[in-house]
Design a protein around this motif. Sequence first.
Motif, PDB file in Angstrom:
ATOM      1  N   THR A   1      72.785 -40.141 -53.882  1.00 16.39           N
ATOM      2  CA  THR A   1      71.790 -40.404 -55.052  1.00 16.39           C
ATOM      3  C   THR A   1      70.754 -41.177 -55.208  1.00 16.39           C
ATOM      4  OG1 THR A   1      74.116 -40.595 -56.378  1.00 16.39           O
ATOM      5  CG2 THR A   1      72.259 -41.499 -57.613  1.00 16.39           C
ATOM      6  N   LEU A   2      70.711 -42.242 -54.125  1.00 15.46           N
ATOM      7  CA  LEU A   2      69.298 -42.849 -54.219  1.00 15.46           C
ATOM      8  C   LEU A   2      68.269 -41.901 -53.457  1.00 15.46           C
ATOM      9  CD1 LEU A   2      67.552 -45.440 -54.098  1.00 15.46           C
ATOM     10  CD2 LEU A   2      68.430 -45.961 -51.717  1.00 15.46           C
ATOM     11  N   LEU A   3      68.617 -41.117 -52.609  1.00 17.72           N
ATOM     12  CA  LEU A   3      67.642 -40.091 -51.988  1.00 17.72           C
ATOM     13  C   LEU A   3      67.183 -39.148 -52.735  1.00 17.72           C
ATOM     14  CD1 LEU A   3      68.740 -39.206 -48.228  1.00 17.72           C
ATOM     15  CD2 LEU A   3      66.827 -40.939 -49.133  1.00 17.72           C
ATOM     16  N   ASN A   4      68.134 -38.728 -53.820  1.00 17.26           N
ATOM     17  CA  ASN A   4      67.714 -37.700 -54.846  1.00 17.26           C
ATOM     18  C   ASN A   4      66.680 -38.354 -55.681  1.00 17.26           C
ATOM     19  OD1 ASN A   4      69.500 -35.847 -53.659  1.00 17.26           O
ATOM     20  ND2 ASN A   4      71.156 -35.924 -55.121  1.00 17.26           N
ATOM     21  N   MET A   5      66.916 -39.592 -56.138  1.00 18.29           N
ATOM     22  CA  MET A   5      65.759 -40.150 -57.236  1.00 18.29           C
ATOM     23  C   MET A   5      64.660 -40.465 -56.179  1.00 18.29           C
ATOM     24  SD  MET A   5      68.133 -42.908 -59.539  1.00 18.29           S
ATOM     25  CE  MET A   5      68.821 -43.798 -58.191  1.00 18.29           C
ATOM     26  N   LEU A   6      64.624 -40.755 -55.111  1.00 15.99           N
ATOM     27  CA  LEU A   6      63.397 -40.923 -54.423  1.00 15.99           C
ATOM     28  C   LEU A   6      62.753 -39.723 -54.049  1.00 15.99           C
ATOM     29  CD1 LEU A   6      64.482 -43.561 -51.638  1.00 15.99           C
ATOM     30  CD2 LEU A   6      63.339 -44.245 -53.822  1.00 15.99           C
ATOM     31  N   GLY A   7      63.228 -38.702 -53.853  1.00 18.25           N
ATOM     32  CA  GLY A   7      62.757 -37.461 -53.674  1.00 18.25           C
ATOM     33  C   GLY A   7      62.513 -36.541 -54.777  1.00 18.25           C
ATOM     34  N   GLY A   8      62.888 -37.221 -56.160  1.00 16.37           N
ATOM     35  CA  GLY A   8      62.213 -36.734 -57.593  1.00 16.37           C
ATOM     36  C   GLY A   8      63.250 -35.396 -57.898  1.00 16.37           C
ATOM     37  N   LEU A   9      64.605 -35.372 -57.178  1.00 18.47           N
ATOM     38  CA  LEU A   9      65.479 -34.487 -57.475  1.00 18.47           C
ATOM     39  C   LEU A   9      66.462 -34.955 -58.774  1.00 18.47           C
ATOM     40  CD1 LEU A   9      66.775 -33.517 -54.096  1.00 18.47           C
ATOM     41  CD2 LEU A   9      65.263 -32.077 -55.441  1.00 18.47           C
TER      42      LEU A   9
ATOM     43  N   ASN B   1      78.203 -50.255 -52.728  1.00 22.83           N
ATOM     44  CA  ASN B   1      78.538 -50.202 -53.869  1.00 22.83           C
ATOM     45  C   ASN B   1      77.433 -49.753 -54.904  1.00 22.83           C
ATOM     46  OD1 ASN B   1      81.282 -50.180 -53.417  1.00 22.83           O
ATOM     47  ND2 ASN B   1      81.308 -52.579 -53.348  1.00 22.83           N
ATOM     48  N   GLY B   2      76.478 -49.233 -54.374  1.00 21.99           N
ATOM     49  CA  GLY B   2      75.032 -48.942 -55.184  1.00 21.99           C
ATOM     50  C   GLY B   2      74.329 -50.152 -55.509  1.00 21.99           C
ATOM     51  N   ARG B   3      74.507 -51.328 -54.795  1.00 22.84           N
ATOM     52  CA  ARG B   3      73.731 -52.505 -54.998  1.00 22.84           C
ATOM     53  C   ARG B   3      72.755 -52.500 -53.812  1.00 22.84           C
ATOM     54  NH1 ARG B   3      76.686 -56.702 -54.831  1.00 22.84           N
ATOM     55  NH2 ARG B   3      75.081 -58.112 -55.630  1.00 22.84           N
ATOM     56  N   LEU B   4      71.740 -53.372 -53.773  1.00 23.85           N
ATOM     57  CA  LEU B   4      70.771 -53.816 -52.736  1.00 23.85           C
ATOM     58  C   LEU B   4      71.360 -55.177 -52.281  1.00 23.85           C
ATOM     59  CD1 LEU B   4      68.484 -53.663 -50.396  1.00 23.85           C
ATOM     60  CD2 LEU B   4      67.172 -54.563 -52.480  1.00 23.85           C
ATOM     61  N   LEU B   5      72.011 -55.106 -50.987  1.00 24.94           N
ATOM     62  CA  LEU B   5      72.478 -56.370 -50.548  1.00 24.94           C
ATOM     63  C   LEU B   5      71.417 -57.035 -49.922  1.00 24.94           C
ATOM     64  CD1 LEU B   5      76.195 -55.100 -49.109  1.00 24.94           C
ATOM     65  CD2 LEU B   5      75.416 -56.085 -51.460  1.00 24.94           C
ATOM     66  N   GLN B   6      70.687 -56.619 -48.776  1.00 24.70           N
ATOM     67  CA  GLN B   6      69.677 -57.249 -48.070  1.00 24.70           C
ATOM     68  C   GLN B   6      68.435 -56.124 -47.552  1.00 24.70           C
ATOM     69  OE1 GLN B   6      71.322 -59.687 -44.886  1.00 24.70           O
ATOM     70  NE2 GLN B   6      69.364 -60.557 -44.250  1.00 24.70           N
ATOM     71  N   TYR B   7      67.328 -56.760 -47.455  1.00 24.80           N
ATOM     72  CA  TYR B   7      66.156 -56.087 -47.149  1.00 24.80           C
ATOM     73  C   TYR B   7      65.135 -56.898 -46.391  1.00 24.80           C
ATOM     74  CZ  TYR B   7      61.853 -53.485 -47.067  1.00 24.80           C
ATOM     75  OH  TYR B   7      60.416 -52.801 -46.726  1.00 24.80           O
ATOM     76  N   GLY B   8      64.791 -56.168 -45.125  1.00 26.06           N
ATOM     77  CA  GLY B   8      63.769 -57.038 -44.564  1.00 26.06           C
ATOM     78  C   GLY B   8      63.629 -56.431 -42.939  1.00 26.06           C
ATOM     79  N   GLU B   9      62.890 -57.195 -42.091  1.00 22.14           N
ATOM     80  CA  GLU B   9      62.412 -56.819 -40.885  1.00 22.14           C
ATOM     81  C   GLU B   9      64.017 -56.751 -39.772  1.00 22.14           C
ATOM     82  OE1 GLU B   9      59.975 -55.946 -39.504  1.00 22.14           O
ATOM     83  OE2 GLU B   9      58.333 -56.353 -41.308  1.00 22.14           O
ATOM     84  N   LYS B  10      64.195 -55.663 -39.322  1.00 21.54           N
ATOM     85  CA  LYS B  10      65.617 -55.472 -38.807  1.00 21.54           C
ATOM     86  C   LYS B  10      65.891 -56.500 -37.775  1.00 21.54           C
ATOM     87  CE  LYS B  10      63.983 -52.656 -34.758  1.00 21.54           C
ATOM     88  NZ  LYS B  10      63.891 -51.431 -33.968  1.00 21.54           N
ATOM     89  N   GLU B  11      65.058 -57.087 -37.104  1.00 26.32           N
ATOM     90  CA  GLU B  11      65.883 -58.431 -36.123  1.00 26.32           C
ATOM     91  C   GLU B  11      66.227 -59.445 -36.988  1.00 26.32           C
ATOM     92  OE1 GLU B  11      66.465 -58.184 -33.244  1.00 26.32           O
ATOM     93  OE2 GLU B  11      65.454 -56.307 -32.790  1.00 26.32           O
ATOM     94  N   ARG B  12      65.511 -59.572 -38.123  1.00 29.68           N
ATOM     95  CA  ARG B  12      65.985 -60.764 -39.139  1.00 29.68           C
ATOM     96  C   ARG B  12      67.229 -60.493 -39.828  1.00 29.68           C
ATOM     97  NH1 ARG B  12      63.618 -65.241 -41.392  1.00 29.68           N
ATOM     98  NH2 ARG B  12      64.305 -65.744 -43.443  1.00 29.68           N
TER      99      ARG B  12
END
Length: 223
Positions: free
Chosen positions: A1-9, A171-182
Amino acid sequence: TLLNMLGGLDVPSEGSVKIGKQELSKLTSEQATIFRRKQIGFIFQNYNLVPVLNVYENIVMPIQLDGKKPDQKFIQEVAALLGLEKKLCNMPNTLSGGQQQRVALARALVRRPSLVLFDEPLSNIAPEQREEYISIIKSMKAELPRSTFIYVTHNPREAMSVGDKLLIMGNGRLLQYGEKERVWKNPYCADVLRTLCADPREFVGSIKDGAFSGCVQNGVYLG
């Protein structure tokens, strides 16, 4: 679903998706189709090659649909990098799964899109070929520094090999985002830690204030 929204589908029920300065939800259906063709590259699990076209024709098809002339020099460079230079006249049914995936990758990249979306591209690739394919993706990213690559996978090792940054979802929620090592060394919560572990039964330790203390018994240390 996320990719479809990012891709404008698909259109999100709330919020908006912007690529550059363009908000996708404000485009008509025809405008969205043209925008996707020019600005977004898709690499799906099932390749989506046109069976009646040869490799070269599949690669240049989106460019020709826009009435543009293919950049032959860049196409040859991409084909050489992907090991397809001797396969350009072949039909898709004569190629292995890995070769078909490379054709799909070439088709997505020869337009130099702003955004490239990978939907678990290694799921149909033989295990012994996956490391080579990851190396190819990283090489292509170096060739297209202005393009953003978003790579979806359930395999944390794969994500660490391909990406510069990790975005962990549950479950459809962003849990964490950042530089991969961190992210790898400082999982924000137990759900992130379980996602990063190859086997969630194999870790011991605890999370406190966004920091992991303990060890992972399968030989991976995260703290």
